[in-house]
Design a protein around this motif. Structure first.
Motif, short mmCIF file in Angstrom:
data_model
loop_
_atom_site.label_atom_id
_atom_site.label_comp_id
_atom_site.label_asym_id
_atom_site.label_seq_id
_atom_site.Cartn_x
_atom_site.Cartn_y
_atom_site.Cartn_z
N VAL A 1 66.75 26.74 10.78
CA VAL A 1 66.94 25.32 11.05
C VAL A 1 66.52 25.02 12.49
CG1 VAL A 1 68.68 23.52 11.30
CG2 VAL A 1 68.77 25.08 9.36
N ASN A 2 66.94 25.91 13.38
CA ASN A 2 66.65 25.79 14.80
C ASN A 2 65.14 25.82 15.08
OD1 ASN A 2 66.93 25.85 17.53
ND2 ASN A 2 67.85 27.88 17.65
N GLN A 3 64.45 26.69 14.37
CA GLN A 3 63.03 26.93 14.64
C GLN A 3 62.14 26.28 13.60
OE1 GLN A 3 61.81 28.37 17.21
NE2 GLN A 3 63.58 29.37 18.11
N SER A 4 62.61 25.22 12.94
CA SER A 4 61.97 24.73 11.72
C SER A 4 60.44 24.60 11.80
CB SER A 4 62.58 23.39 11.32
OG SER A 4 62.55 22.53 12.43
N ASP A 5 59.92 24.12 12.93
CA ASP A 5 58.48 23.90 12.97
C ASP A 5 57.70 25.16 13.32
OD1 ASP A 5 59.04 21.26 12.49
OD2 ASP A 5 59.21 20.80 14.64
N ASN A 6 58.38 26.11 13.88
CA ASN A 6 57.67 27.28 14.41
C ASN A 6 57.58 28.44 13.43
OD1 ASN A 6 57.52 25.89 16.84
ND2 ASN A 6 59.44 26.74 17.55
N LYS B 1 68.65 18.33 18.13
CA LYS B 1 67.79 19.46 17.78
C LYS B 1 66.82 19.74 18.91
CE LYS B 1 65.60 20.86 14.64
NZ LYS B 1 64.44 21.03 13.95
N ILE C 1 65.01 28.94 22.37
CA ILE C 1 65.35 30.33 22.70
C ILE C 1 65.88 30.33 24.12
CG2 ILE C 1 64.41 32.62 23.13
CD1 ILE C 1 62.40 31.96 20.86
N SER D 1 63.78 36.22 17.49
CA SER D 1 62.89 35.10 17.16
C SER D 1 61.74 35.01 18.13
CB SER D 1 63.66 33.77 17.20
OG SER D 1 64.60 33.73 16.20
N ALA D 2 62.04 35.25 19.42
CA ALA D 2 60.97 35.18 20.41
C ALA D 2 59.89 36.19 20.07
CB ALA D 2 61.53 35.44 21.80
N LEU E 1 61.55 25.92 22.88
CA LEU E 1 61.54 26.84 21.74
C LEU E 1 62.90 27.02 21.09
CD1 LEU E 1 59.46 29.65 23.47
CD2 LEU E 1 58.60 28.01 21.82
N GLU F 1 68.90 30.06 12.32
CA GLU F 1 67.72 30.20 13.17
C GLU F 1 66.53 29.47 12.52
OE1 GLU F 1 68.15 31.17 16.03
OE2 GLU F 1 66.17 31.60 16.83
N MET G 1 73.44 21.71 20.20
CA MET G 1 73.42 21.81 18.74
C MET G 1 74.69 21.26 18.14
SD MET G 1 71.54 25.44 18.37
CE MET G 1 71.51 25.48 16.60
N LEU H 1 56.10 33.42 25.41
CA LEU H 1 55.97 34.14 24.14
C LEU H 1 54.99 35.31 24.23
CD1 LEU H 1 56.05 31.29 21.52
CD2 LEU H 1 57.84 32.90 22.15
N GLN H 2 54.12 35.29 25.24
CA GLN H 2 53.19 36.41 25.39
C GLN H 2 53.90 37.66 25.87
OE1 GLN H 2 50.02 36.18 24.37
NE2 GLN H 2 50.77 34.20 23.72
N LEU I 1 57.84 34.71 17.21
CA LEU I 1 56.97 33.63 17.64
C LEU I 1 55.82 34.15 18.51
CD1 LEU I 1 59.51 30.80 18.58
CD2 LEU I 1 58.37 31.23 16.41
N GLY I 2 56.07 35.21 19.25
CA GLY I 2 55.05 35.78 20.11
C GLY I 2 54.17 36.79 19.39
#
Lengths: 153, 327, 505
Positions: free
Chosen positions: B217-222, C340, C321, B198-199, C319, B215, C335, C136-137, B202-203
């Protein structure tokens, strides 16, 4: 040829063969999986060859820092290795607590470099047994790590 | 030995302050009628915090309520799970050591080479949930729909990269099936887990990601979910279309179950399965699972074998793209 | 200030009590090789289900941060990193303890850890969202270069003997290859032995490489393990304080660097402390004494590894992560509680989030008194008990610790075999710390390399993939600087001083 030269030659030959084994093992891997092992293998062989070349070309006395300042008692070392080896073999059949207490006693005798003093030896042994029991209990009951119980179960 | 004693004292101190000491003074021989009569060790073969762990933690929360005894979650990660699975049969077959199992891992891993166990060595007694795969892109990606991604992949064969968790894993199977069904060629980039995958998404290191509903659900906005490989839309992801809606017959993901050592007697296997089914029947458990993106199912011991056979057929269809046939 | 209200939440007596217990427990767990923060946090998670979420988190955070600190004890007193992030602490910590400065080393490590921890948590509190963007970079190529940067420390560890150091590092890399490959899924170098499928466990490997040679040296020589404490006894707090104040630039730089590396998911304390050590050594005017008991080395590594705690929670909380395995467990606990994570965490769940962050800060401060007391006690104990008790005690902890990692005796066997081999290598004048570096950094380097290669291939530009972006280029520049700087320095020295350097085999 001094002692260190022989050791260095021996070490380099070992790592050259290890590199060769890694290469040989990489032959039946997928491309993705083989890239890194091959890089490691080639570099390892290369550095070892360079070490040998350097040793042959260099005339200066080797290795300024003395490797052996004090006489060492190699037999105690061998006994220690054998004791731990046997301990690991008995770890399951005898259980963690019993095998560890036995090993503790033997290692204590190996490490004792002065005359045996019965009182001190007994105290160390009792302390060791309590410590082993305590750590084992903490592992099984607090950290929930199952340990072999062996013949004590 | 002062150190050791000190260590013990402090641990006891730590334990005494509100956490209690769980003593296992129960008889060594387990009986299936009163199973469980002592805490059950529940081994997860992946790292803590992953989907397998979270699902197990949710079960753990209700384990004591439903079965009268707590479950203790332990971790034995390594080798993509192979480490733990290869040791399962050496553990005590008394029903008090259970292990999370996983399809397709348990089928695909042994096909890849000698990983220390064969598919038949894993005795799963109950599958309790499945986590559908999804295809997702970053929230600010140029791809709004699955069709746009497919079109782009058709124009640039191989250039679309998917991050996913592990090689020869559920993610890679899904990516291979997606390639087959949609007729595109894409590149799969394996990562060491769902989070690093996922990282990378996102990157913007990769175009898209094959991952799981959890994942999403976890990252819903991203992230933006382009398609879900489930039969119908999930309540936790109401806006994400299924592959079926989009015209692709693609349903799959990771099926997680509970396994026991192979010497475990039949009655005990059934007892373990029953214990898991009782949790699966708990309404609160089901809603919490769905909320997190899991799909709770209940495949009891009697149906497990047929279920595995069905799944195997699907995996066989992608043996070639996964490079499994050469082995 | 709303946020300060949360500070008061964190200061309830029960939270303080939990933080204190967590710190004591964590310090001890960290000091014992094999018992890890991950294990302790995982065991305690179920208890937090029934607790107030914030209190549970305070306890978990306290254990986590103090266990990273506790790793320094074993590193300084027994030359064995209690946690992988304390590897670099052994380089200078153990030489200091040997010459009788163990108490000083521990006090310095304690102060540095507290400062590092506070810097990390403060940055988490103030700058989490922008820092998460930096995380993230970091793509596969950047991870690859970062791991290589960590490996350049090998040349520092084996001054005058660099080819052998490199060979040892390559052995470590080869060991990291054993088992099922994450990328590609191949089963490598197991020689058909199913115990090797999961590879060489890093912690088991570290215990073996460091502990077994210590044990062998203990029984084979008549020297005491540590010189007894000097008459200056006590915590030597003033001395430690003035050493640290003199080295404040190093302390602050290392803390910030540690936080920045901590925010990278998967990098963690071990890379942070290694890279920071290398940077501290290069920046120091007295780089020669690094590795021989220079307190600056301890300041760098210990401030960096505790700074990673705050850093690691940045991607975890912002994030979702997790930065490190304990972060992952804490994330999982959140969780399961139905909380969340994500940018909204700081708004919607502000009470829990800020109470947790302040709890972490308080726990970090608790490390000072707790660490000084435990540390002094441990130093006394280890320097005064006779070898006949020390040897079997260390041996037992070695075996029990390596077994405890995964309840597996085969890890113990791997530990022991590697340890014996490391001793032989040492007596053949190969440095052994590079093996540990290779083992720890190998998989990060390999995954970064293969992923970059695959992505580059898909984009039709493999080489460009490795050198794209400012971060990659900066890392490459740092690597080159690290490798060329000593030669450069030597050239300058040679111009003035024509005496020959020690021979290089």
């Amino acid at each position: 040829m001094n002692d260190l030269k022989i050791k260095t030659a021996f070490g380099s030959i070992f790592f050259i063969s290890l590199g060769a084994i890694v290469w040989w093992q990489s032959l039946n891997l997928s491309v993705m999986g083989a890239v890194f092992p091959r890089v490691v293998s080639i570099t390892m062989m290369l550095t070892s060859v360079l070490i040998i070349l350097r040793m042959l070309l260099s005339k200066a006395p080797l290795w300024s820092e003395a490797t052996r300042e004090k006489p060492k008692n190699i037999w105690r070392g061998i006994l220690l290795v054998m004791t731990i080896g046997i301990w690991l073999m008995l770890f399951r059949p005898l259980g963690m607590i019993l095998s560890s207490i036995l090993a503790f006693a033997v290692l204590m005798l190996i490490a004792e470099q002065d005359e045996l003093r019965p009182l001190r030896t007994t105290l160390i042994l009792i302390g060791g047994a309590i410590g082993i029991f305590a750590v084992t209990l903490a592992m099984t009951e607090v950290l929930m790590i199952p340990v072999p119980k062996g013949i004590l179960s | 030995m002062k150190l050791n004693r000190h260590n013990y004292k402090s641990k006891i101190l730590g334990a005494a302050v509100g956490f209690g000491l769980v003593l296992a003074l129960q008889p060594a021989f387990a009986q299936s009628e009163d199973y469980p009569s002592k805490p059950v060790n529940y081994i997860i073969v992946f790292n803590a915090g992953g989907a397998s762990d979270i699902a197990a933690r949710m079960q753990q929360k209700y384990f004591e309520e439903e079965n009268g005894m707590p479950a203790v979650v332990q971790y034995m990660p390594g080798g993509g799970g192979a480490q733990g699975w290869s040791r399962l049969n050496n553990m005590e077959p008394d029903g008090y050591t259970i292990m999370g199992t996983n399809l397709p891992h348990n089928v695909l891993q042994p096909m890849a080479g000698d990983v220390g166990y064969e598919t038949e060595d894993i005795t799963t007694v109950n599958f309790f949930q499945y986590t559908p795969n999804i295809i997702a892109v970053a929230a600010d990606s140029e791809f709004e729909t699955l069709q746009q991604l497919i079109d782009h992949a058709k124009e640039n064969p191989g250039a679309v990269t998917f991050s996913g968790s592990g090689s020869r894993s559920g993610d890679e199977v899904m990516k291979a099936r997606f390639d087959q069904i949609s007729g595109v060629t894409t590149t799969y980039i394996p990562f060491s887990g769902t989070s690093p995958a996922s990282a990378a998404l996102l990157g913007h290191q990769v175009t898209a990601s094959v991952t799981y509903t959890t994942e999403a659900v976890n990252q819903s906005d991203n992230i933006r979910v382009l398609a879900v490989a489930a039969e119908e839309r999930l309540s936790s992801l109401p806006d994400a279309p299924t592959f079926k809606e989009l015209g692709f017959d693609l349903v799959g993901g990771a099926y997680r179950g509970v396994g026991v050592p192979k010497d475990t007697p039949e009655e005990l296997r059934q007892a373990v399965s029953d214990a898991i089914s009782r949790i699966s029947a708990n309404a609160k458990f089901r809603s919490e699972m769905s909320e997190a993106g899991f799909v709770p199912i209940d495949i009891p011991y009697s149906k497990v074998e047929a279920f595995i056979v069905d799944q195997k057929e699907i995996y066989q269809s992608v043996e070639e793209p996964l490079g499994l046939t050469s082995n | 200030m709303e946020i300060l209200g949360y500070l008061l939440n964190a200061l309830t007596p029960s939270n303080l009590m939990l933080a204190l217990c967590g710190v004591v427990l964590g310090t001890i767990i960290g000091a014992l090789p094999g018992l890890s923060a991950t294990m302790a946090v995982a065991v305690l998670v179920p208890f937090t289900f029934t607790m107030d979420p914030a209190s549970g988190l305070v306890m978990l955070g306290a254990i986590y941060t103090s266990s990273l600190y506790g790793g320094a004890f074993a590193a300084i007193l027994v030359n064995t990193p209690g946690t992988p992030s304390a590897i670099a602490t052994t380089f200078d910590g153990f030489p200091m303890a040997r010459r009788g400065d163990g108490a000083l080393a521990i006090t310095i490590a304690t102060i540095a850890s507290v400062v590092g921890g506070v810097v990390g948590v403060t940055l988490l509190l103030l700058l989490a969202p922008p820092l998460a963007k930096i995380a993230l970079q970091f793509g596969p190529a950047e991870y690859f270069w970062l791991a290589i940067l960590g490996l350049t420390i090998v040349s520092a560890l084996s001054a005058g003997n660099q080819l052998k150091g490199l060979t040892a590092a390559l052995l470590g890399l080869a060991l990291s290859l054993v088992g099922v490959a994450t990328v590609g899924g191949d089963v490598r170098l197991t020689f058909g032995n199913s115990n090797l499928v999961s590879g060489v466990n890093i912690i088991a490997g570290l215990i073996g490489i460091y502990c077994i040679p210590v044990l062998l040296d203990l029984v084979m020589s008549r020297d005491p393990h540590l010189q007894p404490a000097t008459e200056r006894g006590g915590f030597r707090l003033c001395e430690a304080g003035s050493t640290i104040i003199r080295d404040k630039v190093n302390l602050i730089r290392s803390s910030i660097l540690g936080t920045l590396i901590g925010i990278l998911p998967g990098a963690g304390g071990s890379i942070a402390s290694l890279v920071t050590y290398a940077e501290a050594r290069r920046a120091s005017s007295d780089s020669k004494s690094f590795g021989k008991g220079n307190p600056s080395g301890i300041i760098a590594t210990e401030s960096a590894n505790n700074a990673t705690v705050g850093g690691g929670f940045v991607p975890t909380l912002v994030l979702g992560i997790p930065g490190t395995p304990p972060d992952a467990i804490i994330l999982g606990a959140l969780m399961v509680q139905g909380i969340k994570v994500g940018p909204t965490l700081f708004v919607e769940q502000a009470p829990i989030t800020y109470t947790f962050i302040f709890g972490l800060l308080i726990a970090t401060l608790f490390m000072l008194p707790v660490g000084l007391i435990i540390g002094r006690f441990a130093f006394r104990a280890i320097s005064s008990i006779p070898k006949a008790a020390l040897v079997p005690a260390i041996a037992f902890l070695t075996v029990a610790g390596s077994y405890a990692i995964q309840n597996s005796i085969s890890d113990t066997v791997i530990m022991f075999v590697l340890g014996c081999f490391a001793w032989v290598m040492k007596s053949f004048s190969y440095p052994i710390s590079p093996i540990a570096l290779g083992l720890v950094l190998g998989s990060i380097a390999e995954q970064g390399f293969v992923q970059s290669y695959l992505i580059g291939q898909a984009q039709g530009d493999v080489l460009g993939r490795f050198f794209h972006g400012p971060i990659s280029l900066a890392l490459v520049a740092l690597i080159l600087l690290g490798l060329l700087y000593p030669t450069f320095k030597k050239l300058i020295n040679r111009r003035g001083n024509t005496s020959r350097q020690g021979n290089d085999i």
